[in-house]
Design a protein around this motif. Structure first.
Motif, PDB file in Angstrom:
ATOM      1  N   LEU A   9       0.825  -1.210   0.000  1.00 47.50           N
ATOM      2  CA  LEU A   9       0.000   0.000   0.000  1.00 47.50           C
ATOM      3  C   LEU A   9       0.860   1.262   0.000  1.00 47.50           C
ATOM      4  CD1 LEU A   9      -2.867  -1.009   2.451  1.00 47.50           C
ATOM      5  CD2 LEU A   9      -3.045  -0.615  -0.014  1.00 47.50           C
ATOM      6  N   GLN A  10       1.941   1.251   0.768  1.00 51.17           N
ATOM      7  CA  GLN A  10       2.846   2.396   0.770  1.00 51.17           C
ATOM      8  C   GLN A  10       3.467   2.597  -0.607  1.00 51.17           C
ATOM      9  OE1 GLN A  10       5.734   2.183   3.992  1.00 51.17           O
ATOM     10  NE2 GLN A  10       4.210   1.225   5.295  1.00 51.17           N
ATOM     11  N   ASN A  11       3.878   1.515  -1.236  1.00 45.20           N
ATOM     12  CA  ASN A  11       4.469   1.609  -2.569  1.00 45.20           C
ATOM     13  C   ASN A  11       3.453   2.109  -3.593  1.00 45.20           C
ATOM     14  OD1 ASN A  11       6.885   0.736  -1.542  1.00 45.20           O
ATOM     15  ND2 ASN A  11       6.711  -1.340  -2.334  1.00 45.20           N
ATOM     16  N   LEU A  12       2.196   1.689  -3.466  1.00 40.31           N
ATOM     17  CA  LEU A  12       1.161   2.195  -4.358  1.00 40.31           C
ATOM     18  C   LEU A  12       0.976   3.701  -4.185  1.00 40.31           C
ATOM     19  CD1 LEU A  12      -1.716  -0.450  -4.274  1.00 40.31           C
ATOM     20  CD2 LEU A  12      -0.396   0.281  -6.248  1.00 40.31           C
ATOM     21  N   GLY A  13       0.969   4.165  -2.949  1.00 44.17           N
ATOM     22  CA  GLY A  13       0.837   5.596  -2.684  1.00 44.17           C
ATOM     23  C   GLY A  13       2.005   6.395  -3.239  1.00 44.17           C
ATOM     24  N   ILE A  14       3.201   5.862  -3.077  1.00 46.41           N
ATOM     25  CA  ILE A  14       4.393   6.545  -3.601  1.00 46.41           C
ATOM     26  C   ILE A  14       4.365   6.567  -5.129  1.00 46.41           C
ATOM     27  CG2 ILE A  14       6.911   6.357  -3.826  1.00 46.41           C
ATOM     28  CD1 ILE A  14       6.889   5.285  -0.904  1.00 46.41           C
ATOM     29  N   ALA A  15       4.011   5.443  -5.743  1.00 48.49           N
ATOM     30  CA  ALA A  15       3.935   5.388  -7.208  1.00 48.49           C
ATOM     31  C   ALA A  15       2.862   6.329  -7.734  1.00 48.49           C
ATOM     32  CB  ALA A  15       3.653   3.958  -7.668  1.00 48.49           C
ATOM     33  N   CYS A  16       1.748   6.405  -7.039  1.00 48.59           N
ATOM     34  CA  CYS A  16       0.673   7.318  -7.434  1.00 48.59           C
ATOM     35  C   CYS A  16       1.147   8.766  -7.342  1.00 48.59           C
ATOM     36  CB  CYS A  16      -0.534   7.080  -6.543  1.00 48.59           C
ATOM     37  SG  CYS A  16      -1.923   8.104  -6.948  1.00 48.59           S
ATOM     38  N   SER A  17       1.849   9.103  -6.280  1.00 48.77           N
ATOM     39  CA  SER A  17       2.369  10.464  -6.115  1.00 48.77           C
ATOM     40  C   SER A  17       3.364  10.805  -7.209  1.00 48.77           C
ATOM     41  CB  SER A  17       3.040  10.618  -4.749  1.00 48.77           C
ATOM     42  OG  SER A  17       2.137  10.388  -3.713  1.00 48.77           O
ATOM     43  N   ILE A  18       4.285   9.907  -7.461  1.00 43.83           N
ATOM     44  CA  ILE A  18       5.301  10.135  -8.494  1.00 43.83           C
ATOM     45  C   ILE A  18       4.643  10.353  -9.853  1.00 43.83           C
ATOM     46  CG2 ILE A  18       7.169   9.032  -9.804  1.00 43.83           C
ATOM     47  CD1 ILE A  18       8.010   7.653  -7.176  1.00 43.83           C
ATOM     48  N   SER A  19       3.746   9.455 -10.216  1.00 45.38           N
ATOM     49  CA  SER A  19       3.138   9.534 -11.551  1.00 45.38           C
ATOM     50  C   SER A  19       2.247  10.753 -11.699  1.00 45.38           C
ATOM     51  CB  SER A  19       2.362   8.260 -11.857  1.00 45.38           C
ATOM     52  OG  SER A  19       1.363   8.039 -10.887  1.00 45.38           O
ATOM     53  N   SER A  20       1.500  11.094 -10.663  1.00 43.19           N
ATOM     54  CA  SER A  20       0.612  12.253 -10.790  1.00 43.19           C
ATOM     55  C   SER A  20       1.402  13.559 -10.860  1.00 43.19           C
ATOM     56  CB  SER A  20      -0.409  12.288  -9.658  1.00 43.19           C
ATOM     57  OG  SER A  20       0.211  12.322  -8.410  1.00 43.19           O
ATOM     58  N   PHE A  21       2.473  13.681 -10.092  1.00 41.25           N
ATOM     59  CA  PHE A  21       3.242  14.914 -10.146  1.00 41.25           C
ATOM     60  C   PHE A  21       4.046  15.052 -11.443  1.00 41.25           C
ATOM     61  CE2 PHE A  21       2.369  14.957  -5.568  1.00 41.25           C
ATOM     62  CZ  PHE A  21       1.797  16.216  -5.500  1.00 41.25           C
ATOM     63  N   PHE A  22       4.544  13.946 -11.988  1.00 38.94           N
ATOM     64  CA  PHE A  22       5.204  14.015 -13.286  1.00 38.94           C
ATOM     65  C   PHE A  22       4.208  14.358 -14.388  1.00 38.94           C
ATOM     66  CE2 PHE A  22       9.008  11.842 -11.617  1.00 38.94           C
ATOM     67  CZ  PHE A  22       9.974  12.596 -12.247  1.00 38.94           C
ATOM     68  N   THR A  23       3.012  13.767 -14.310  1.00 40.07           N
ATOM     69  CA  THR A  23       1.975  14.077 -15.294  1.00 40.07           C
ATOM     70  C   THR A  23       1.591  15.547 -15.211  1.00 40.07           C
ATOM     71  OG1 THR A  23       1.131  11.819 -15.131  1.00 40.07           O
ATOM     72  CG2 THR A  23      -0.321  13.459 -16.121  1.00 40.07           C
ATOM     73  N   LEU A  24       1.425  16.043 -14.010  1.00 36.94           N
ATOM     74  CA  LEU A  24       1.082  17.451 -13.829  1.00 36.94           C
ATOM     75  C   LEU A  24       2.194  18.354 -14.356  1.00 36.94           C
ATOM     76  CD1 LEU A  24      -0.820  19.604 -12.666  1.00 36.94           C
ATOM     77  CD2 LEU A  24       0.445  19.383 -10.526  1.00 36.94           C
ATOM     78  N   PHE A  25       3.427  17.989 -14.079  1.00 37.98           N
ATOM     79  CA  PHE A  25       4.563  18.780 -14.555  1.00 37.98           C
ATOM     80  C   PHE A  25       4.559  18.880 -16.082  1.00 37.98           C
ATOM     81  CE2 PHE A  25       8.960  18.768 -16.154  1.00 37.98           C
ATOM     82  CZ  PHE A  25       9.350  20.019 -15.723  1.00 37.98           C
ATOM     83  N   PHE A  26       4.380  17.741 -16.743  1.00 32.36           N
ATOM     84  CA  PHE A  26       4.377  17.759 -18.207  1.00 32.36           C
ATOM     85  C   PHE A  26       3.145  18.481 -18.751  1.00 32.36           C
ATOM     86  CE2 PHE A  26       7.658  14.518 -17.956  1.00 32.36           C
ATOM     87  CZ  PHE A  26       8.480  14.920 -18.991  1.00 32.36           C
ATOM     88  N   ARG A  27       2.035  18.408 -18.051  1.00 31.60           N
ATOM     89  CA  ARG A  27       0.823  19.087 -18.489  1.00 31.60           C
ATOM     90  C   ARG A  27       0.998  20.609 -18.467  1.00 31.60           C
ATOM     91  NH1 ARG A  27      -4.425  16.924 -15.812  1.00 31.60           N
ATOM     92  NH2 ARG A  27      -4.071  15.237 -17.282  1.00 31.60           N
ATOM     93  N   LEU A  28       1.849  21.112 -17.593  1.00 32.22           N
ATOM     94  CA  LEU A  28       2.057  22.551 -17.459  1.00 32.22           C
ATOM     95  C   LEU A  28       3.155  23.100 -18.368  1.00 32.22           C
ATOM     96  CD1 LEU A  28       1.785  22.844 -13.573  1.00 32.22           C
ATOM     97  CD2 LEU A  28       0.025  23.375 -15.283  1.00 32.22           C
ATOM     98  N   THR A  29       3.824  22.235 -19.110  1.00 31.11           N
ATOM     99  CA  THR A  29       4.909  22.673 -19.992  1.00 31.11           C
ATOM    100  C   THR A  29       4.453  22.600 -21.447  1.00 31.11           C
ATOM    101  OG1 THR A  29       5.853  20.462 -20.240  1.00 31.11           O
ATOM    102  CG2 THR A  29       6.637  21.784 -18.375  1.00 31.11           C
ATOM    103  N   GLU A  30       5.372  22.904 -22.346  1.00 34.73           N
ATOM    104  CA  GLU A  30       5.049  22.816 -23.769  1.00 34.73           C
ATOM    105  C   GLU A  30       4.976  21.368 -24.253  1.00 34.73           C
ATOM    106  OE1 GLU A  30       9.477  23.563 -23.350  1.00 34.73           O
ATOM    107  OE2 GLU A  30       7.722  24.670 -22.705  1.00 34.73           O
ATOM    108  N   PHE A  31       5.283  20.420 -23.384  1.00 37.99           N
ATOM    109  CA  PHE A  31       5.187  18.998 -23.728  1.00 37.99           C
ATOM    110  C   PHE A  31       3.843  18.409 -23.305  1.00 37.99           C
ATOM    111  CE2 PHE A  31       9.757  19.773 -23.118  1.00 37.99           C
ATOM    112  CZ  PHE A  31      10.198  19.452 -24.395  1.00 37.99           C
ATOM    113  N   GLU A  32       2.828  19.237 -23.306  1.00 34.69           N
ATOM    114  CA  GLU A  32       1.490  18.798 -22.883  1.00 34.69           C
ATOM    115  C   GLU A  32       0.971  17.648 -23.744  1.00 34.69           C
ATOM    116  OE1 GLU A  32      -2.917  20.678 -22.005  1.00 34.69           O
ATOM    117  OE2 GLU A  32      -1.434  21.851 -23.100  1.00 34.69           O
ATOM    118  N   TRP A  33       1.417  17.568 -24.970  1.00 33.96           N
ATOM    119  CA  TRP A  33       0.975  16.510 -25.876  1.00 33.96           C
ATOM    120  C   TRP A  33       1.310  15.124 -25.339  1.00 33.96           C
ATOM    121  CZ3 TRP A  33       4.924  13.458 -27.615  1.00 33.96           C
ATOM    122  CH2 TRP A  33       6.210  13.995 -27.547  1.00 33.96           C
ATOM    123  N   VAL A  34       2.298  15.036 -24.447  1.00 37.17           N
ATOM    124  CA  VAL A  34       2.681  13.751 -23.854  1.00 37.17           C
ATOM    125  C   VAL A  34       1.564  13.201 -22.966  1.00 37.17           C
ATOM    126  CG1 VAL A  34       4.324  12.666 -22.259  1.00 37.17           C
ATOM    127  CG2 VAL A  34       5.126  14.299 -23.934  1.00 37.17           C
TER     128      VAL A  34
END
Length: 144
Positions: A9-34
């Motif tokens: 469960l801890q690993n799922l939470g960490i993976a969820c945090s990592i993936s959501s923040f990377f997705t958000l980061f790319f969504r806010l840049t010119e690489f939104e198409w990713v």
């Protein structure tokens, strides 16, 4: 068995945090198409989530070493903070990626989703502790 489920469960939470923040980061840049979505689920999120599951165990171990978890006489407070922080970040990340419209309402100048994430993280930490940390408490009581 409880330790395996707790770690998972801890690993799922960490993976969820990592993936959501990377997705958000790319969504806010010119690489939104990713971050193109299929059925409202960003494909990039899924890919990074799977990679995050691979990295999550190492991330947990690094933070344990960073905060000298194994050397502490009383490990419970840092354990509670760590679990609460995982829950808090996972909730914030999920709102930022999947429900950005929930980031608009404010409570006295503070985004309301942060208030709810903090309250939920506190409650989830208490429930999590009752389920997964109880065994350690009973062993401690029996040893005195």
């Amino acid at each position: 068995m409880k330790l395996i489920i707790s770690t998972w469960l801890q690993n799922l939470g960490i993976a969820c945090s990592i993936s959501s923040f990377f997705t958000l980061f790319f969504r806010l840049t010119e690489f939104e198409w990713v971050t193109k979505s299929i059925y409202h689920i960003p494909v990039f999120f899924v890919v990074v989530f799977l990679l995050g599951l691979v990295l999550a165990e190492d991330v947990r171990k690094v933070f344990k070493k960073l905060f000298w978890y194994e050397k502490r006489k009383d490990q419970r407070p840092i354990w509670q903070v760590g679990i609460g922080f995982i829950f808090f970040l996972a909730q914030i990340g999920m709102v930022m990626v999947f429900s950005t419209e929930l980031t608009q309402p404010e409570l006295g100048g503070m985004p309301l989703f942060l208030v709810f994430a903090f309250m939920n993280a506190f409650i989830m930490t208490v429930i999590y502790e009752e389920i997964f940390y109880r065994e350690d408490k009973t062993n401690e009581l029996n040893s005195h």
